[in-house]
Design an enzyme around this catalytic site. Structure first.
Site, mmCIF file in Angstrom:
data_model
loop_
_atom_site.group_PDB
_atom_site.id
_atom_site.type_symbol
_atom_site.label_atom_id
_atom_site.label_comp_id
_atom_site.label_asym_id
_atom_site.label_seq_id
_atom_site.Cartn_x
_atom_site.Cartn_y
_atom_site.Cartn_z
ATOM 1 N N GLY A 1 3.101 -7.616 4.895
ATOM 2 C CA GLY A 1 2.037 -8.609 4.840
ATOM 3 C C GLY A 1 0.639 -8.053 4.595
ATOM 4 O O GLY A 1 -0.346 -8.790 4.695
ATOM 5 N N LYS B 1 -1.006 -0.143 -3.209
ATOM 6 C CA LYS B 1 -1.160 0.536 -1.925
ATOM 7 C C LYS B 1 -2.297 1.559 -1.929
ATOM 8 O O LYS B 1 -2.837 1.898 -0.878
ATOM 9 C CB LYS B 1 0.143 1.262 -1.571
ATOM 10 C CG LYS B 1 1.319 0.337 -1.345
ATOM 11 C CD LYS B 1 1.383 -0.102 0.105
ATOM 12 C CE LYS B 1 2.620 -0.968 0.338
ATOM 13 N NZ LYS B 1 2.750 -1.367 1.740
ATOM 14 N N SER C 1 7.445 6.703 3.812
ATOM 15 C CA SER C 1 7.892 7.633 2.763
ATOM 16 C C SER C 1 7.903 6.937 1.406
ATOM 17 O O SER C 1 8.399 7.447 0.431
ATOM 18 C CB SER C 1 9.269 8.187 3.096
ATOM 19 O OG SER C 1 10.150 7.144 3.415
#
Lengths: 314, 314
Positions: A180, A53, A78
């Site tokens: 996705g 990420k 979060s």
């Protein structure tokens, strides 16, 4: 920015290079023997903040113009995306606001705060969350960075597959799918860098709306996630669905028991501490042996943020 | 073979090269910040059988002459050395016999058997174990490969530090110490490859006979181990003590709580699943910050064979 393409993945790779790790590619004789295939694991659990990420968040933050950067970014994750955006924003000296629902895991919130983000608490409903985000966008002029539908986030996530394909020719790549972002970014990377590589997205049976969506050619959003893969409970985004569909990605569905067994194999055989959401991709390869036999298969180990306290008795 | 020297470490490196992994060297910004030093972790938990022990066992097995190789090897370790010797012997097509006491952990024995070794069960006493080993040596002509006093094992263990020093200049190297095979092998490697690098051995407070031995200049063997570091309960060998003393190695003693905290840091920050016996070295560095501040420190992560079933509640 319109729909992202391969050029955006290349641009993301250049943009995040000074900030993100080029993660290693790991192999295991034991797991190769089990799968009957040659497996190449992209170790994104060793990425900064412990998950892929960081790539997308970093690309989104460093793509802001000076004016936008002064006003800051906001998101409502979060989990790993919240931590990733906080760290990326800290690196640029940009304010980061994270909207968190009541009842979010305290350890994850502490990590996001430790990276210097400001937390904004709201009620648990999606309406409350969206209202709080909208209010922050308006009052601060902060830019929303969605965890998986933002085109720059998608392009950033595609850099993991780009790095993997640069060091290893592959017949197939398997990635976990939730919202996705990683899947659609990987589709862009494959389309530009290695069009004959097949793309599979691995999905927990308890949140298999991507498989349903691809099967009927129309995005399914009506489901209640029930899986231990906490990173994969999100709903497939519209842009993500379109990119996966256009690319011809195939979905593989596995149950949580198979995912936990695969996680245990990665822990004990590879000594890598990955989270369940990472293990679903290996589980899919082992459950669909016939599809991968004799092939060179890339697997993206998406993250390693396990709650040790919940897992370890000591 | 007389006392091993640097040449034997070099010979071992050449001998095991076709069989053992050159393990990666890992770093972590977070742990560097905690230690106030630049830490370089030699990832021996990623070595074959999941521990550095494969190096010494492999060197011992491939140093046998043809005649010895036909008769086989024997040892009495039901831990990592047993597994390492079994796999090394399998690689050469040599018989391997492992004497195991009643009550040994079934999972470890299964691993040793899976590598093709023959298990020989005996009573729990040291006398029974030694008698069984002697009987096997005599009846089969098998060669005893002691887990840490065998000179070829010591030379083989030294190859980990040799690899580490080849890629990274270091002010200090810290290794866990139990019987002293890794410590004495590392002493030989440092003496030949980087004499100004200091050697520290890290030892659990509940089995600190190496610290006691180095402090009084005479090998102490009268102690009852009490530590969670199951790989470090052995008694410092005579040859290992002499090599450590001659080299001027320093011992650092840490309690189990500090070791568990360090293990948790390695798990959560580096995502590497190491066993407690590995973590004692990082614990020593963090507990003696003043000794390492600002320095380049090598830490050998000795192994990753954690009993997941004992640690994981699920």
């Amino acid at each position: 920015m319109t729909d992202p393409g391969f050029d955006d993945v290349l641009a993301a790779a250049a943009r995040i290079a000074p900030h993100a790790h080029v993660t290693p590619v790991l192999t295991s004789r034991t797991l190769d023997a089990l799968a009957g295939a040659s497996l190449h694991f992209k170790a994104e659990h060793l990425q900064r903040i412990g998950a892929f990420k960081f790539r997308g968040a970093c690309n989104a933050v460093w793509a802001l113009d000076e004016d936008e950067a002064r006003r800051g970014v906001v998101t409502h994750s979060s989990g790993n995306h919240g931590a990733a955006l906080a760290l990326a924003a800290k690196g640029r000296g940009t304010a980061c606001h994270v909207v968190v629902p009541e009842g979010a895991v305290p350890g994850k919130l502490a990590a996001i705060e430790a990276y210097g983000a400001t937390l904004h608490r709201c009620a648990r409903t999606i309406a409350a969350r969206e209202a709080m985000c909208a209010a922050l966008q308006q009052s601060l002029g902060a830019r929303l960075v969605h965890p998986y539908t933002d085109p720059r986030v998608i392009a950033g996530q595609g850099t993991a597959a780009l790095e993997l394909l640069a060091v290893q020719p592959l017949d197939a790549i398997v990635v976990p799918v939730g919202g996705g972002g990683l899947g659609s970014g990987t589709a862009l990377a494959i389309a530009g860098a290695s069009p004959r590589t097949k793309l599979y997205v691995a999905e927990p049976a308890g949140a298999a709306e991507t498989a349903a969506s691809l099967a009927c050619g129309k995005r399914v959003t009506d489901f209640t996630p029930d899986t231990i893969c906490d990173g994969l409970r999100g709903t497939l985004g519209a842009i993500n669905f379109e990119l996966l569909k256009a690319h011809g990605a195939k979905a593989l569905v596995v149950d949580d028991a198979a995912t936990l067994a695969a996680m245990r194999l990665i822990w004990t055989r590879m000594k890598q501490l990955v989270e369940p959401s990472s293990a679903v991709a290996l589980a899919a390869v082992l459950a669909h042996r016939e599809a991968f036999e004799g092939q060179r298969v890339g697997i993206i180990l998406s993250g390693g943020n396990v709650d040790i306290n919940a897992l370890v008795a000591a």
